[in-house]
Design a protein around this motif. Structure first.
Motif, PDB file in Angstrom:
ATOM      1  N   GLY A  65       0.771  -1.270   0.185  1.00  0.00           N
ATOM      2  CA  GLY A  65      -0.182  -0.069   0.099  1.00  0.00           C
ATOM      3  C   GLY A  65       0.896   1.307   0.029  1.00  0.00           C
ATOM      4  O   GLY A  65       0.311   2.309   0.504  1.00  0.00           O
ATOM      5  N   GLY A  66       2.133   1.112  -0.564  1.00  0.00           N
ATOM      6  CA  GLY A  66       3.089   2.415  -0.526  1.00  0.00           C
ATOM      7  C   GLY A  66       3.573   2.693   0.632  1.00  0.00           C
ATOM      8  O   GLY A  66       4.148   3.848   0.969  1.00  0.00           O
ATOM      9  N   LYS A  67       3.455   1.809   1.775  1.00  0.00           N
ATOM     10  CA  LYS A  67       4.140   2.073   2.924  1.00  0.00           C
ATOM     11  C   LYS A  67       5.641   1.772   3.161  1.00  0.00           C
ATOM     12  O   LYS A  67       6.368   2.061   4.138  1.00  0.00           O
ATOM     13  CB  LYS A  67       3.181   1.123   4.109  1.00  0.00           C
ATOM     14  N   GLY A  68       6.276   1.319   2.133  1.00  0.00           N
ATOM     15  CA  GLY A  68       7.609   0.907   2.101  1.00  0.00           C
ATOM     16  C   GLY A  68       7.799  -0.430   2.983  1.00  0.00           C
ATOM     17  O   GLY A  68       8.957  -0.481   3.549  1.00  0.00           O
ATOM     18  N   MET A  69       6.838  -1.357   2.872  1.00  0.00           N
ATOM     19  CA  MET A  69       6.990  -2.675   4.044  1.00  0.00           C
ATOM     20  C   MET A  69       8.440  -3.253   3.301  1.00  0.00           C
ATOM     21  O   MET A  69       8.372  -3.490   2.250  1.00  0.00           O
ATOM     22  CB  MET A  69       5.714  -3.435   3.877  1.00  0.00           C
ATOM     23  N   PRO A  70       9.219  -3.616   4.221  1.00  0.00           N
ATOM     24  CA  PRO A  70      10.614  -4.229   4.055  1.00  0.00           C
ATOM     25  C   PRO A  70       9.991  -5.605   3.282  1.00  0.00           C
ATOM     26  O   PRO A  70       9.391  -6.319   4.202  1.00  0.00           O
ATOM     27  CB  PRO A  70      11.574  -3.920   5.124  1.00  0.00           C
ATOM     28  N   LEU A  71      11.003  -6.073   2.118  1.00  0.00           N
ATOM     29  CA  LEU A  71      10.803  -7.448   1.752  1.00  0.00           C
ATOM     30  C   LEU A  71      11.621  -8.390   2.482  1.00  0.00           C
ATOM     31  O   LEU A  71      12.853  -8.042   2.892  1.00  0.00           O
ATOM     32  CB  LEU A  71      11.178  -7.508   0.363  1.00  0.00           C
ATOM     33  N   LEU A 213      23.490  -3.481   3.209  1.00  0.00           N
ATOM     34  CA  LEU A 213      22.293  -4.331   3.324  1.00  0.00           C
ATOM     35  C   LEU A 213      21.192  -3.539   2.194  1.00  0.00           C
ATOM     36  O   LEU A 213      21.331  -2.341   2.060  1.00  0.00           O
ATOM     37  CB  LEU A 213      21.702  -4.324   4.579  1.00  0.00           C
ATOM     38  N   ALA A 214      20.797  -4.506   1.310  1.00  0.00           N
ATOM     39  CA  ALA A 214      20.049  -3.960   0.240  1.00  0.00           C
ATOM     40  C   ALA A 214      18.555  -3.123   0.611  1.00  0.00           C
ATOM     41  O   ALA A 214      17.998  -3.279   1.625  1.00  0.00           O
ATOM     42  CB  ALA A 214      19.368  -5.086  -0.530  1.00  0.00           C
ATOM     43  N   ALA A 215      18.511  -1.898  -0.078  1.00  0.00           N
ATOM     44  CA  ALA A 215      17.370  -0.920   0.267  1.00  0.00           C
ATOM     45  C   ALA A 215      16.304  -1.698  -0.247  1.00  0.00           C
ATOM     46  O   ALA A 215      16.065  -2.262  -1.164  1.00  0.00           O
ATOM     47  CB  ALA A 215      17.553   0.257  -0.644  1.00  0.00           C
ATOM     48  N   GLY A 216      15.061  -1.573   0.947  1.00  0.00           N
ATOM     49  CA  GLY A 216      13.885  -2.164   0.553  1.00  0.00           C
ATOM     50  C   GLY A 216      13.826  -3.421   0.856  1.00  0.00           C
ATOM     51  O   GLY A 216      12.647  -4.091   1.090  1.00  0.00           O
ATOM     52  N   CYS A 217      14.883  -4.023   1.379  1.00  0.00           N
ATOM     53  CA  CYS A 217      14.656  -5.481   2.249  1.00  0.00           C
ATOM     54  C   CYS A 217      14.831  -5.287   3.616  1.00  0.00           C
ATOM     55  O   CYS A 217      15.392  -4.153   4.081  1.00  0.00           O
ATOM     56  CB  CYS A 217      15.723  -6.337   1.745  1.00  0.00           C
ATOM     57  N   ILE A 218      14.391  -6.261   4.276  1.00  0.00           N
ATOM     58  CA  ILE A 218      14.381  -6.187   5.709  1.00  0.00           C
ATOM     59  C   ILE A 218      15.905  -5.921   6.254  1.00  0.00           C
ATOM     60  O   ILE A 218      16.881  -6.501   5.886  1.00  0.00           O
ATOM     61  CB  ILE A 218      13.632  -7.373   6.252  1.00  0.00           C
ATOM     62  N   THR A 247      31.961   1.754  18.106  1.00  0.00           N
ATOM     63  CA  THR A 247      33.485   2.126  18.944  1.00  0.00           C
ATOM     64  C   THR A 247      33.994   2.600  17.881  1.00  0.00           C
ATOM     65  O   THR A 247      35.071   3.540  18.325  1.00  0.00           O
ATOM     66  CB  THR A 247      33.860   0.573  19.160  1.00  0.00           C
ATOM     67  N   VAL A 248      33.892   2.523  16.523  1.00  0.00           N
ATOM     68  CA  VAL A 248      34.814   3.315  15.612  1.00  0.00           C
ATOM     69  C   VAL A 248      34.024   4.466  14.776  1.00  0.00           C
ATOM     70  O   VAL A 248      34.710   4.723  13.908  1.00  0.00           O
ATOM     71  CB  VAL A 248      35.350   2.317  14.596  1.00  0.00           C
ATOM     72  N   GLY A 249      33.194   4.894  15.374  1.00  0.00           N
ATOM     73  CA  GLY A 249      32.623   6.087  14.938  1.00  0.00           C
ATOM     74  C   GLY A 249      31.801   5.814  13.579  1.00  0.00           C
ATOM     75  O   GLY A 249      31.647   6.837  12.754  1.00  0.00           O
ATOM     76  N   GLY A 250      31.164   4.617  13.350  1.00  0.00           N
ATOM     77  CA  GLY A 250      30.323   4.212  12.321  1.00  0.00           C
ATOM     78  C   GLY A 250      29.174   5.224  12.476  1.00  0.00           C
ATOM     79  O   GLY A 250      28.414   5.509  13.230  1.00  0.00           O
ATOM     80  N   GLU A 251      28.585   5.289  10.901  1.00  0.00           N
ATOM     81  CA  GLU A 251      27.304   6.155  10.872  1.00  0.00           C
ATOM     82  C   GLU A 251      26.383   5.350   9.891  1.00  0.00           C
ATOM     83  O   GLU A 251      25.281   5.869   9.646  1.00  0.00           O
ATOM     84  CB  GLU A 251      27.599   7.590  10.141  1.00  0.00           C
ATOM     85  N   GLN A 252      27.025   4.477   9.194  1.00  0.00           N
ATOM     86  CA  GLN A 252      26.005   3.860   8.332  1.00  0.00           C
ATOM     87  C   GLN A 252      25.225   2.689   8.713  1.00  0.00           C
ATOM     88  O   GLN A 252      25.830   1.848   9.263  1.00  0.00           O
ATOM     89  CB  GLN A 252      26.735   3.287   7.000  1.00  0.00           C
ATOM     90  N   VAL A 253      23.828   2.727   8.983  1.00  0.00           N
ATOM     91  CA  VAL A 253      23.059   1.897   9.746  1.00  0.00           C
ATOM     92  C   VAL A 253      22.934   0.689   8.895  1.00  0.00           C
ATOM     93  O   VAL A 253      22.956  -0.182   9.635  1.00  0.00           O
ATOM     94  CB  VAL A 253      21.762   2.614  10.039  1.00  0.00           C
ATOM     95  N   ALA A 254      22.675   0.621   7.728  1.00  0.00           N
ATOM     96  CA  ALA A 254      22.369  -0.481   7.025  1.00  0.00           C
ATOM     97  C   ALA A 254      23.428  -1.112   6.400  1.00  0.00           C
ATOM     98  O   ALA A 254      23.944  -1.310   5.398  1.00  0.00           O
ATOM     99  CB  ALA A 254      21.508  -0.124   5.768  1.00  0.00           C
TER     100      ALA A 254
END
Length: 311
Positions: A65-71, A213-218, A247-254
Motif C-alpha cells: 500500500g505504498g508504506k515501504g514495507m521491507p521485503l 544491506l539492500a534497500a527495500g529489504c528487511i 566504537t569506531v564512529g560508524g554512521e552507516q546504519v544498513a
C-alpha cells in the motif's frame, strides 16, 4: 533427463502460452516460508498429471500500500527458490497491470487465457481483484464456472501462531532469528557485494567482510549474530555485526560486518551470502579498540560453540 529451465514471463500479453496447461500457485510469496511451500508443493505435484507447475506473483508486495514495507528477500532470491523447488513457469507481474481488474476478468483473462491454468492453488487469506474484492471462495466459484479446479490451503500454525511473512518480519526485526528460521524452514539470509571498509578490523587482528544491506529489504535488529557464509560451495562458521559500528564512529546504519572462521582470502567485489542463525548480543560502544578486540574474541568463541551445539 535434466530439469527444464524455469521460464519467466513479465507481461500478460505479447507472449505465447506455456507449452503445456499449467497448475498455478498464486500469491506474493515473500520469504517463501513453510506455508508458502505447501502451496508451491501442491502445484508441483500436479506435474505428475501432465500439468506444468507455475507461479503467478508480483515484482513487489501488493499488500504494501505504498508504506515501504521491507521485503524478506529480493525478487532474484525468490525466483531462485522457485527454480530450486521445481517450478517451471513464473508469471512475474507488476501489480499495476492487474490491480483494476474485476475478479471475473482476472480469472477469465489472466488465469484461464494468459496462464493456461487448469488447476489453481492459493492460501486461505488470498484476495484479488479491484480493491481486494475477491476472496479465496470467490476464486473457487469463478474458476469452477471456467472448468478450473481450485485448492485453498488452510492456515498453517506453528509455535502457537500462524506462519506468515508479517510475523517473520517482526521476528527478524526483534532479533528472534531462532523462531524466524523455524517458520522459514531454512536460515534467514541475505546476499550482498563485499565492499571496502575502514579496515580497522585488520589492525586489531580481526579482519572482516563488509557488506551494505539492500534497500527495500528487511534489516535485522542491530547487534551481533551467530552466522555462516557460503564461499565456493563451502560453508564457514562466522560472526556478523549488523549496525553502525559505534566504537569506531560508524554512521552507516544498513551495514553488515562478518568475521569468517578459518578463511583467508580476498573477497572484495564478490557477492557473498550470509546466513543468520542466532542473536548473540546488542551492539555496544567499547572504550578502546583493545576492549573491542577482547569482546570480539568472546563473540567468536560463543558463536562457534553455538554452532557446534545446534548446527
Amino acid at each position: 533427463m535434466g530439469r527444464l529451465e524455469m521460464k519467466i514471463l513479465k507481461t500478460l500479453d505479447a507472449h505465447p502460452l506455456p507449452p503445456r496447461s499449467t497448475s498455478v500457485a498464486i500469491g506474493c510469496f515473500d520469504g517463501v516460508h513453510l506455508a508458502h511451500r505447501q502451496i508451491l508443493e501442491r502445484v508441483i505435484r500436479d506435474k505428475q498429471t501432465g500439468l506444468s507447475p507455475a507461479v503467478f506473483t508480483f515484482d513487489q508486495n501488493p499488500d504494501d500500500g505504498g508504506k515501504g514495507m521491507p521485503l524478506l528477500m529480493t525478487t532474484e532470491e525468490k525466483l531462485s527458490l522457485f527454480a530450486e523447488l521445481g517450478i517451471e513457469v513464473v508469471f512475474l507481474m507488476q501489480f499495476q497491470s492487474v490491480r483494476e481488474m474485476s475478479p471475473e476478468d482476472f480469472v477469465r483473462t489472466v488465469l484461464k487465457t494468459q496462464c493456461g491454468a487448469k488447476n489453481v492453488c492459493c492460501g486461505y487469506n488470498f484476495h484479488f481483484g479491484k480493491g481486494g474484492s475477491g476472496s479465496a471462495e470467490t476464486l473457487r466459484q469463478l474458476c469452477r464456472a471456467e472448468k478450473m479446479n481450485v485448492t485453498v490451503l488452510s492456515e498453517l500454525d506453528l509455535l502457537e501462531a500462524p506462519v506468515s511473512s508479517t510475523r517473520i518480519r517482526g521476528l527478524i526485526q526483534s532479533g528472534d532469528l531462532d523462531t524466524a528460521n523455524v517458520l522459514l524452514g531454512r536460515p534467514f539470509s541475505f546476499k550482498a557485494p563485499v565492499v571496502h571498509g575502514r579496515k580497522l578490523g585488520r589492525t586489531i587482528g580481526v579482519p572482516t567482510m563488509n557488506q551494505p544491506l539492500a534497500a527495500g529489504c528487511i534489516h535485522p535488529k542491530n547487534g551481533v549474530y551467530v552466522s555462516s557464509v557460503l564461499l565456493d560451495g563451502k560453508r564457514y562458521g562466522s560472526v556478523t555485526n549488523i549496525g553502525i559500528k559505534p566504537t569506531v564512529g560508524g554512521e552507516q546504519v544498513a551495514a553488515s560486518e562478518t568475521w569468517i572462521s578459518g578463511f583467508s582470502g580476498d573477497l572484495y567485489g564478490k557477492t557473498v551470502r550470509v546466513f543468520l542463525h542466532h542473536y548473540l548480543r546488542q551492539e555496544q560502544k567499547f572504550p578502546t579498540l583493545d576492549v573491542l578486540r577482547d569482546q570480539i574474541q568472546k563473540d567468536q568463541q560463543a558463536a562457534l560453540q553455538w554452532q557446534r551445539d545446534h548446527l
